[in-house]
Design a protein around this motif. Sequence first.
Motif, PDB file in Angstrom:
ATOM      1  N   VAL A   1       0.856  -1.184   0.000  1.00 44.61           N
ATOM      2  CA  VAL A   1       0.000   0.000   0.000  1.00 44.61           C
ATOM      3  C   VAL A   1       0.891   1.233   0.000  1.00 44.61           C
ATOM      4  N   ALA A   2       0.559   2.200  -0.840  1.00 41.56           N
ATOM      5  CA  ALA A   2       1.200   3.517  -0.807  1.00 41.56           C
ATOM      6  C   ALA A   2       0.111   4.533  -1.147  1.00 41.56           C
ATOM      7  N   GLU A   3      -0.218   5.389  -0.184  1.00 39.60           N
ATOM      8  CA  GLU A   3      -1.326   6.319  -0.356  1.00 39.60           C
ATOM      9  C   GLU A   3      -0.958   7.686   0.177  1.00 39.60           C
ATOM     10  N   GLN A   4      -1.714   8.694  -0.283  1.00 37.16           N
ATOM     11  CA  GLN A   4      -1.594  10.053   0.232  1.00 37.16           C
ATOM     12  C   GLN A   4      -2.947  10.541   0.712  1.00 37.16           C
ATOM     13  N   ARG A   5      -2.911  11.246   1.829  1.00 35.53           N
ATOM     14  CA  ARG A   5      -4.088  11.956   2.344  1.00 35.53           C
ATOM     15  C   ARG A   5      -3.622  13.374   2.631  1.00 35.53           C
ATOM     16  N   GLY A   6      -3.782  14.249   1.664  1.00 37.99           N
ATOM     17  CA  GLY A   6      -3.237  15.593   1.784  1.00 37.99           C
ATOM     18  C   GLY A   6      -1.723  15.541   1.747  1.00 37.99           C
ATOM     19  N   ALA A   7      -1.078  16.151   2.739  1.00 39.04           N
ATOM     20  CA  ALA A   7       0.385  16.173   2.795  1.00 39.04           C
ATOM     21  C   ALA A   7       0.972  14.886   3.351  1.00 39.04           C
ATOM     22  N   TRP A   8       0.138  13.960   3.761  1.00 39.61           N
ATOM     23  CA  TRP A   8       0.588  12.769   4.474  1.00 39.61           C
ATOM     24  C   TRP A   8       0.655  11.544   3.561  1.00 39.61           C
ATOM     25  N   THR A   9       1.748  10.795   3.678  1.00 39.11           N
ATOM     26  CA  THR A   9       1.929   9.567   2.906  1.00 39.11           C
ATOM     27  C   THR A   9       2.002   8.373   3.851  1.00 39.11           C
ATOM     28  N   LEU A  10       1.229   7.356   3.554  1.00 37.78           N
ATOM     29  CA  LEU A  10       1.304   6.083   4.274  1.00 37.78           C
ATOM     30  C   LEU A  10       1.878   5.034   3.344  1.00 37.78           C
ATOM     31  N   VAL A  11       2.857   4.290   3.828  1.00 36.70           N
ATOM     32  CA  VAL A  11       3.422   3.153   3.099  1.00 36.70           C
ATOM     33  C   VAL A  11       3.317   1.926   3.979  1.00 36.70           C
ATOM     34  N   LEU A  12       2.815   0.828   3.407  1.00 30.27           N
ATOM     35  CA  LEU A  12       2.749  -0.451   4.101  1.00 30.27           C
ATOM     36  C   LEU A  12       3.555  -1.458   3.302  1.00 30.27           C
ATOM     37  N   LEU A  13       4.683  -1.871   3.865  1.00 28.31           N
ATOM     38  CA  LEU A  13       5.567  -2.829   3.213  1.00 28.31           C
ATOM     39  C   LEU A  13       5.195  -4.236   3.654  1.00 28.31           C
ATOM     40  N   SER A  14       5.164  -5.171   2.711  1.00 30.92           N
ATOM     41  CA  SER A  14       4.781  -6.547   2.997  1.00 30.92           C
ATOM     42  C   SER A  14       5.916  -7.484   2.641  1.00 30.92           C
ATOM     43  N   GLY A  15       6.281  -8.352   3.595  1.00 35.13           N
ATOM     44  CA  GLY A  15       7.349  -9.310   3.372  1.00 35.13           C
ATOM     45  C   GLY A  15       6.883 -10.733   3.611  1.00 35.13           C
ATOM     46  N   THR A  16       7.797 -11.672   3.518  1.00 32.08           N
ATOM     47  CA  THR A  16       7.463 -13.083   3.706  1.00 32.08           C
ATOM     48  C   THR A  16       7.268 -13.395   5.182  1.00 32.08           C
ATOM     49  N   GLY A  17       6.491 -14.458   5.442  1.00 35.11           N
ATOM     50  CA  GLY A  17       6.297 -14.918   6.808  1.00 35.11           C
ATOM     51  C   GLY A  17       5.496 -13.989   7.676  1.00 35.11           C
ATOM     52  N   GLY A  18       4.716 -13.085   7.085  1.00 35.88           N
ATOM     53  CA  GLY A  18       3.901 -12.157   7.862  1.00 35.88           C
ATOM     54  C   GLY A  18       4.598 -10.881   8.257  1.00 35.88           C
ATOM     55  N   PHE A  19       5.817 -10.666   7.764  1.00 32.16           N
ATOM     56  CA  PHE A  19       6.543  -9.435   8.103  1.00 32.16           C
ATOM     57  C   PHE A  19       5.906  -8.228   7.423  1.00 32.16           C
ATOM     58  N   SER A  20       5.919  -7.098   8.123  1.00 33.58           N
ATOM     59  CA  SER A  20       5.469  -5.855   7.508  1.00 33.58           C
ATOM     60  C   SER A  20       6.120  -4.663   8.197  1.00 33.58           C
ATOM     61  N   GLY A  21       6.206  -3.570   7.453  1.00 32.57           N
ATOM     62  CA  GLY A  21       6.678  -2.304   7.993  1.00 32.57           C
ATOM     63  C   GLY A  21       5.731  -1.214   7.533  1.00 32.57           C
ATOM     64  N   LEU A  22       5.417  -0.278   8.421  1.00 33.87           N
ATOM     65  CA  LEU A  22       4.436   0.757   8.109  1.00 33.87           C
ATOM     66  C   LEU A  22       4.978   2.112   8.511  1.00 33.87           C
ATOM     67  N   CYS A  23       4.781   3.113   7.645  1.00 32.99           N
ATOM     68  CA  CYS A  23       5.200   4.490   7.927  1.00 32.99           C
ATOM     69  C   CYS A  23       4.077   5.444   7.555  1.00 32.99           C
ATOM     70  N   ILE A  24       3.854   6.449   8.387  1.00 31.07           N
ATOM     71  CA  ILE A  24       2.996   7.587   8.065  1.00 31.07           C
ATOM     72  C   ILE A  24       3.853   8.831   8.233  1.00 31.07           C
ATOM     73  N   THR A  25       3.999   9.609   7.167  1.00 30.66           N
ATOM     74  CA  THR A  25       4.956  10.714   7.138  1.00 30.66           C
ATOM     75  C   THR A  25       4.320  11.983   6.595  1.00 30.66           C
ATOM     76  N   ASP A  26       4.674  13.109   7.196  1.00 35.17           N
ATOM     77  CA  ASP A  26       4.261  14.420   6.696  1.00 35.17           C
ATOM     78  C   ASP A  26       5.274  14.867   5.644  1.00 35.17           C
ATOM     79  N   ASP A  27       4.878  14.850   4.375  1.00 38.09           N
ATOM     80  CA  ASP A  27       5.798  15.197   3.287  1.00 38.09           C
ATOM     81  C   ASP A  27       6.015  16.695   3.146  1.00 38.09           C
ATOM     82  N   SER A  28       5.264  17.500   3.896  1.00 35.69           N
ATOM     83  CA  SER A  28       5.399  18.951   3.757  1.00 35.69           C
ATOM     84  C   SER A  28       6.430  19.544   4.706  1.00 35.69           C
ATOM     85  N   ARG A  29       6.991  18.740   5.587  1.00 34.14           N
ATOM     86  CA  ARG A  29       7.943  19.259   6.563  1.00 34.14           C
ATOM     87  C   ARG A  29       9.211  19.759   5.882  1.00 34.14           C
TER      88      ARG A  29
END
Length: 254
Positions: free
Chosen positions: A122-150
């Motif tokens: 998943v990679a989405e934007q809601r206004g200035a904010w970007t959310l990324v959801l990384l998916s790996g093997t074995g149920g691994f995941s990493g998630l970030c929500i970042t303000d791109d306007s900073r």
Amino acid sequence: MTDDLMTLVRSLDPADPAAAVPTGEGVRARADLARILATDPLPAPRRRPARVLVAAAAAVAVVATGAVLTPSVIGGDAAFATWRPLPQKVVGTARTEAADRCRDELGDTGATDALDRARPAVAEQRGAWTLVLLSGTGGFSGLCITDDSRRLFGDMIGSVGTADVPAPGPRGLTATDLGTGSLDAGDLSLVAGLAGDDVVAVAYASAEHGRVEASLGEGRFALWFPGDELVGGGVVPLEVTYADGSRARVDVAL
């Protein structure tokens, strides 16, 4: 990040009133004291890793050093002013760059190899904010929500690890991340996880923001919104739309 550290992170619930914490009379303070006194000095068994929001990167550095920077200095989307309940998909080169930034932000957790192998579900934007959801093997995941306007010092929150949760059925959802975290812009609530093959849309009826739609991709879903509506976790009712056009309520919890 170790399973025990992730479990500790889950215990950091800001529900107690701030005034009660210094006296040790708050619910969380009493629970923490009881847990410390009852702790076996021997190594604790490994437990299911918690997947809750963790402030990361520059946001932590600013607090750790005791520096205070006003919004007028650091810029950014104060109070989530640009946030929208309907996400916009991030595609192409921008998607790749957003995924790379998320890997960099989470790199200090010790999961570098797994992050490098994970792909952006998943990679989405809601206004200035970007959310990324990384998916790996074995149920691994990493998630970030970042303000791109900073303009100075990133404002970011996220999670990383492997959640030991059952795979959902074709019409089901399983939460891997659920809770509330705090950024310079304010509190935010998040629910993310695994989605069955028949699920084509997920939404949450927020008391403050109305209908908030999730982003879906590669068997994952994620949605978030400003405020502490999901503080403490608990059962979260979600509206699910299926490939045949039918809808149903699915409750998720950690």
